[in-house]
Design an enzyme around this catalytic site. Structure first.
Site, PDB file in Angstrom:
ATOM      1  N   HIS A  12       0.842  -1.197   0.000  1.00 47.75           N
ATOM      2  CA  HIS A  12       0.000   0.000   0.000  1.00 47.75           C
ATOM      3  C   HIS A  12       0.880   1.251   0.000  1.00 47.75           C
ATOM      4  O   HIS A  12       2.079   1.185   0.289  1.00 47.75           O
ATOM      5  CB  HIS A  12      -0.928  -0.010   1.218  1.00 47.75           C
ATOM      6  CG  HIS A  12      -2.033  -1.014   1.117  1.00 47.75           C
ATOM      7  ND1 HIS A  12      -2.669  -1.547   2.213  1.00 47.75           N
ATOM      8  CD2 HIS A  12      -2.616  -1.596   0.031  1.00 47.75           C
ATOM      9  CE1 HIS A  12      -3.602  -2.389   1.817  1.00 47.75           C
ATOM     10  NE2 HIS A  12      -3.582  -2.434   0.494  1.00 47.75           N
ATOM     11  N   GLY A  72      -3.951  -2.111  -7.492  1.00 46.65           N
ATOM     12  CA  GLY A  72      -4.892  -2.846  -6.657  1.00 46.65           C
ATOM     13  C   GLY A  72      -6.333  -2.395  -6.788  1.00 46.65           C
ATOM     14  O   GLY A  72      -7.221  -3.219  -7.048  1.00 46.65           O
ATOM     15  N   ASP A  77      -5.377  -6.656  -7.393  1.00 43.34           N
ATOM     16  CA  ASP A  77      -5.494  -7.673  -6.356  1.00 43.34           C
ATOM     17  C   ASP A  77      -6.238  -8.899  -6.872  1.00 43.34           C
ATOM     18  O   ASP A  77      -5.891 -10.041  -6.554  1.00 43.34           O
ATOM     19  CB  ASP A  77      -6.229  -7.107  -5.133  1.00 43.34           C
ATOM     20  CG  ASP A  77      -5.427  -6.020  -4.434  1.00 43.34           C
ATOM     21  OD1 ASP A  77      -4.185  -6.039  -4.544  1.00 43.34           O
ATOM     22  OD2 ASP A  77      -6.039  -5.144  -3.790  1.00 43.34           O
ATOM     23  N   ASP A  97      -1.202  -1.570   4.783  1.00 46.63           N
ATOM     24  CA  ASP A  97      -1.242  -0.490   5.777  1.00 46.63           C
ATOM     25  C   ASP A  97      -2.375  -0.738   6.761  1.00 46.63           C
ATOM     26  O   ASP A  97      -3.549  -0.639   6.397  1.00 46.63           O
ATOM     27  CB  ASP A  97      -1.438   0.847   5.069  1.00 46.63           C
ATOM     28  CG  ASP A  97      -1.377   2.036   6.016  1.00 46.63           C
ATOM     29  OD1 ASP A  97      -1.234   1.809   7.234  1.00 46.63           O
ATOM     30  OD2 ASP A  97      -1.469   3.179   5.552  1.00 46.63           O
ATOM     31  N   HIS A 104     -10.599  -0.352  -1.680  1.00 48.48           N
ATOM     32  CA  HIS A 104     -10.704  -1.712  -2.197  1.00 48.48           C
ATOM     33  C   HIS A 104     -10.431  -2.735  -1.100  1.00 48.48           C
ATOM     34  O   HIS A 104      -9.849  -3.793  -1.345  1.00 48.48           O
ATOM     35  CB  HIS A 104      -9.741  -1.916  -3.363  1.00 48.48           C
ATOM     36  CG  HIS A 104      -8.296  -1.727  -3.021  1.00 48.48           C
ATOM     37  ND1 HIS A 104      -7.800  -0.560  -2.497  1.00 48.48           N
ATOM     38  CD2 HIS A 104      -7.237  -2.573  -3.114  1.00 48.48           C
ATOM     39  CE1 HIS A 104      -6.506  -0.694  -2.283  1.00 48.48           C
ATOM     40  NE2 HIS A 104      -6.145  -1.906  -2.640  1.00 48.48           N
ATOM     41  N   ASP A 107     -11.315  -6.281  -1.860  1.00 49.70           N
ATOM     42  CA  ASP A 107     -10.367  -7.003  -2.704  1.00 49.70           C
ATOM     43  C   ASP A 107      -9.148  -7.458  -1.907  1.00 49.70           C
ATOM     44  O   ASP A 107      -8.607  -8.547  -2.123  1.00 49.70           O
ATOM     45  CB  ASP A 107      -9.914  -6.118  -3.874  1.00 49.70           C
ATOM     46  CG  ASP A 107     -11.053  -5.775  -4.814  1.00 49.70           C
ATOM     47  OD1 ASP A 107     -12.023  -6.551  -4.863  1.00 49.70           O
ATOM     48  OD2 ASP A 107     -10.976  -4.729  -5.489  1.00 49.70           O
ATOM     49  N   ARG A 113      -7.472 -13.971   1.758  1.00 53.50           N
ATOM     50  CA  ARG A 113      -8.233 -15.212   1.961  1.00 53.50           C
ATOM     51  C   ARG A 113      -7.812 -16.282   0.959  1.00 53.50           C
ATOM     52  O   ARG A 113      -7.594 -17.445   1.324  1.00 53.50           O
ATOM     53  CB  ARG A 113      -9.732 -14.937   1.822  1.00 53.50           C
ATOM     54  CG  ARG A 113     -10.592 -16.197   1.888  1.00 53.50           C
ATOM     55  CD  ARG A 113     -12.050 -15.915   1.582  1.00 53.50           C
ATOM     56  NE  ARG A 113     -12.803 -17.146   1.470  1.00 53.50           N
ATOM     57  CZ  ARG A 113     -12.862 -17.892   0.373  1.00 53.50           C
ATOM     58  NH1 ARG A 113     -12.215 -17.508  -0.719  1.00 53.50           N
ATOM     59  NH2 ARG A 113     -13.570 -19.013   0.356  1.00 53.50           N
TER      60      ARG A 113
END
Length: 220
Positions: A12, A72, A77, A97, A104, A107, A113
């Site tokens: 980030h 992203g 992402d 961050d 997002h 995302d 995950r």
């Protein structure tokens, strides 16, 4: 034997400086592997590696391999997540961050995950990244064990409370059934079901389901 790794690098905005410092410090190792980066991070990583490689007095290496995805928020992402599902990413360095909201976020969570689902190593801070890149497995072939989730579907009994029509929309309200707890007594919207052969719960504990009131529009 595959000794190179496909390494995803993501950061980030407020963590890009941290990632670039880490990349610069580990330049010699990273140049041996294939890199996949999102958005601006990819351009900055490429510049950092090029600068460090130019200052290196050792014999020239083959050109380093870096794939730059979209930013992203613009789908990078999701692109990276797709590569993970295809087995094209061996591990991910993701300096995210924790102090700032992100447009997002959904995302980001989906990417983390899917990395867990496919059991790839993830480093979200510099200490973890240091441990990962210094692992002996960096120079060995490694196949992660991926859990088979196809048989992990959980079934729960449910009740169809109403299958009438509300206005012109056919409606079926389905409520899941869960185990009864004494603390549910104070909740008027919860109804206790006594196990019996009629409801198919005779082999289980007492159950409960949510109750609601449906208001029907009169056609007259």
């Amino acid at each position: 034997m595959k000794t190179f790794k496909n390494i995803a690098l993501v950061a980030h905005d407020n963590r890009k400086k941290d990632l670039l410092e880490w990349v610069s410090w580990n330049c010699g190792i990273l140049l041996k592997h294939r890199l996949v980066c999102t958005g601006t991070t990819g351009k900055l990583v490429e510049q950092t590696l090029s600068t460090n490689a130019a200052m290196d007095d050792s014999p020239p290496r083959r050109p380093f391999m870096i794939t730059k995805l979209k930013s992203g928020p613009l789908g990078g992402d999701q692109q990276l997540g797709a590569l993970i599902t295809e087995g094209k990413i061996d591990f991910m360095i993701f300096f995210w961050d924790p102090m700032q909201p992100h447009p997002h976020d959904v995302d980001v969570k989906a990417l983390l995950r899917i990395a867990v689902v496919y059991n790839i190593p993830i480093a979200c801070n510099r200490s973890t990244a240091d441990f990962m890149i210094s692992s002996p497995l960096m120079d060995e072939e490694y196949e992660p064990v991926v859990k088979d989730y196809s048989d992990n579907t959980q079934t729960r009994p449910a009740v169809i409370v109403n299958d009438n029509a509300v206005g012109i929309l056919p409606l079926k309200v389905i409520f899941p059934i869960t185990e009864w707890k004494d603390r549910y007594k104070v909740a008027p919207w919860l109804v206790r079901l006594e196990p019996s052969g009629d409801n198919g719960l005779e082999n289980g504990p007492r159950r409960t389901l949510s109750r609601c009131v449906l208001w029907h529009r009169s056609d007259s």
